[in-house]
Write an enzyme that holds these catalytic residues in place. Sequence first.
Site, PDB file in Angstrom:
ATOM      1  N   HIS A   1       0.838  -1.205   0.000  1.00  7.64           N
ATOM      2  CA  HIS A   1       0.000   0.000   0.000  1.00  7.64           C
ATOM      3  C   HIS A   1       0.872   1.254   0.000  1.00  7.64           C
ATOM      4  O   HIS A   1       0.615   2.205  -0.735  1.00  7.64           O
ATOM      5  CB  HIS A   1      -0.856   0.061   1.276  1.00  7.64           C
ATOM      6  CG  HIS A   1      -1.888  -1.017   1.410  1.00  7.64           C
ATOM      7  ND1 HIS A   1      -2.026  -1.784   2.539  1.00  7.64           N
ATOM      8  CD2 HIS A   1      -2.844  -1.444   0.555  1.00  7.64           C
ATOM      9  CE1 HIS A   1      -3.029  -2.629   2.392  1.00  7.64           C
ATOM     10  NE2 HIS A   1      -3.535  -2.456   1.186  1.00  7.64           N
TER      11      HIS A   1
ATOM     12  N   SER B   1      -2.822  -7.677   3.166  1.00  4.78           N
ATOM     13  CA  SER B   1      -3.054  -7.502   4.607  1.00  4.78           C
ATOM     14  C   SER B   1      -3.380  -8.845   5.249  1.00  4.78           C
ATOM     15  O   SER B   1      -2.956  -9.115   6.376  1.00  4.78           O
ATOM     16  CB  SER B   1      -4.209  -6.522   4.845  1.00  4.78           C
ATOM     17  OG  SER B   1      -3.891  -5.272   4.318  1.00  4.78           O
TER      18      SER B   1
ATOM     19  N   LYS C   1     -15.630  -7.861   4.051  1.00  2.71           N
ATOM     20  CA  LYS C   1     -14.522  -8.202   4.961  1.00  2.71           C
ATOM     21  C   LYS C   1     -14.892  -7.869   6.408  1.00  2.71           C
ATOM     22  O   LYS C   1     -15.620  -6.905   6.652  1.00  2.71           O
ATOM     23  CB  LYS C   1     -13.257  -7.412   4.582  1.00  2.71           C
ATOM     24  CG  LYS C   1     -12.615  -7.850   3.286  1.00  2.71           C
ATOM     25  CD  LYS C   1     -11.352  -7.057   3.032  1.00  2.71           C
ATOM     26  CE  LYS C   1     -10.677  -7.449   1.726  1.00  2.71           C
ATOM     27  NZ  LYS C   1      -9.619  -6.494   1.342  1.00  2.71           N
TER      28      LYS C   1
ATOM     29  N   ARG D   1      -1.934  -6.312  -8.362  1.00  7.15           N
ATOM     30  CA  ARG D   1      -0.885  -7.299  -8.106  1.00  7.15           C
ATOM     31  C   ARG D   1      -0.856  -8.355  -9.196  1.00  7.15           C
ATOM     32  O   ARG D   1      -0.066  -8.294 -10.108  1.00  7.15           O
ATOM     33  CB  ARG D   1      -1.089  -7.935  -6.732  1.00  7.15           C
ATOM     34  CG  ARG D   1      -0.747  -7.011  -5.582  1.00  7.15           C
ATOM     35  CD  ARG D   1      -1.227  -7.542  -4.277  1.00  7.15           C
ATOM     36  NE  ARG D   1      -2.664  -7.772  -4.308  1.00  7.15           N
ATOM     37  CZ  ARG D   1      -3.403  -8.049  -3.246  1.00  7.15           C
ATOM     38  NH1 ARG D   1      -2.863  -8.162  -2.075  1.00  7.15           N
ATOM     39  NH2 ARG D   1      -4.707  -8.212  -3.369  1.00  7.15           N
TER      40      ARG D   1
HETATM   41  O1  PNS Z   1      -8.629  -2.932   0.252  1.00  4.43           O
HETATM   42  P1  PNS Z   1      -9.939  -3.415  -0.322  1.00  4.43           P
HETATM   43  O2  PNS Z   1     -10.762  -4.150   0.734  1.00  4.43           O
HETATM   44  O3  PNS Z   1      -9.767  -4.222  -1.578  1.00  4.43           O
HETATM   45  O4  PNS Z   1     -10.747  -2.087  -0.736  1.00  4.43           O
HETATM   46  C1  PNS Z   1     -12.041  -2.183  -1.255  1.00  4.43           C
HETATM   47  C2  PNS Z   1     -12.788  -0.855  -1.047  1.00  4.43           C
HETATM   48  C3  PNS Z   1     -12.858  -0.501   0.440  1.00  4.43           C
HETATM   49  C4  PNS Z   1     -12.069   0.249  -1.816  1.00  4.43           C
HETATM   50  C5  PNS Z   1     -14.225  -1.059  -1.633  1.00  4.43           C
HETATM   51  O5  PNS Z   1     -14.890  -2.085  -0.939  1.00  4.43           O
HETATM   52  C6  PNS Z   1     -15.044   0.230  -1.572  1.00  4.43           C
HETATM   53  O6  PNS Z   1     -14.909   1.069  -2.442  1.00  4.43           O
HETATM   54  N1  PNS Z   1     -15.887   0.348  -0.527  1.00  4.43           N
HETATM   55  C7  PNS Z   1     -16.724   1.502  -0.364  1.00  4.43           C
HETATM   56  C8  PNS Z   1     -18.163   1.176  -0.804  1.00  4.43           C
HETATM   57  C9  PNS Z   1     -18.304   1.291  -2.304  1.00  4.43           C
HETATM   58  O7  PNS Z   1     -18.130   2.329  -2.898  1.00  4.43           O
HETATM   59  N2  PNS Z   1     -18.610   0.150  -2.930  1.00  4.43           N
HETATM   60  C10 PNS Z   1     -18.810   0.055  -4.359  1.00  4.43           C
HETATM   61  C11 PNS Z   1     -17.514  -0.131  -5.082  1.00  4.43           C
HETATM   62  S1  PNS Z   1     -17.854  -0.828  -6.602  1.00  4.43           S
END
Ligand code: PNS
Length: 166
Positions: free
Chosen positions: A17, A130, A41, A92
């Site tokens: 990150h 993570s 998650k 990745r």
């Molecule tokens: O590190 P991650 O868990 O891969 O990040 C994913 C994250 C938090 C960026 C994604 O779940 C997100 O954008 N969450 C906010 C809610 C949202 O906008 N969801 C629609 C995305 S298509």
Amino acid sequence: MKIAICPGSFDPVTMGHLDIIQRAAKMFDHVIVAVMVNPSKRPSFTLEERIDLLTRATTDVEAAKLEIVGFDGLLADYAKQRHATAIVKGLRAVSDFEYEFQMALTNKKLNPDLETVFLTTRAENMYLSSSIVKQIAQFDGDISNFVPECIHDDIRERLCKGVKGK
Ligand code: PNS
């Protein structure tokens, strides 16, 4: 001013990150690192704890450029609210692609002014996540190659359960 958002769960922040955040800070005038909720998650650290870990891990990035926030809502809405024109994410392996592609297209539909920029991860961070860090810490393994030293103790104290036979 070109504003980008680096979104993620950051549970906890890893070297992978940090590399993406540092590279984004070279490309944009202002970078908002948004600690967000991923509904699929169950985080080990609260939103406030993840913000604190990130704040301590990013002291070497130019402070004026970087902002670390928590947001419990849609990324596309937050980007609009903050006048951000780009989401920056690390990519990745091929296994990331389908999920990231789906999110990028959805965010574009929700906010047509928003672009998603993918940075290829450094080879040494290809395998890093993570959840891998949490697994190593749980079993009292060495996480020093994967997360900055200033947050080692926080991760170990939260996750290390002790290992039978050690
Ligand atoms: O590190 P991650 O868990 O891969 O990040 C994913 C994250 C938090 C960026 C994604 O779940 C997100 O954008 N969450 C906010 C809610 C949202 O906008 N969801 C629609 C995305 S298509």
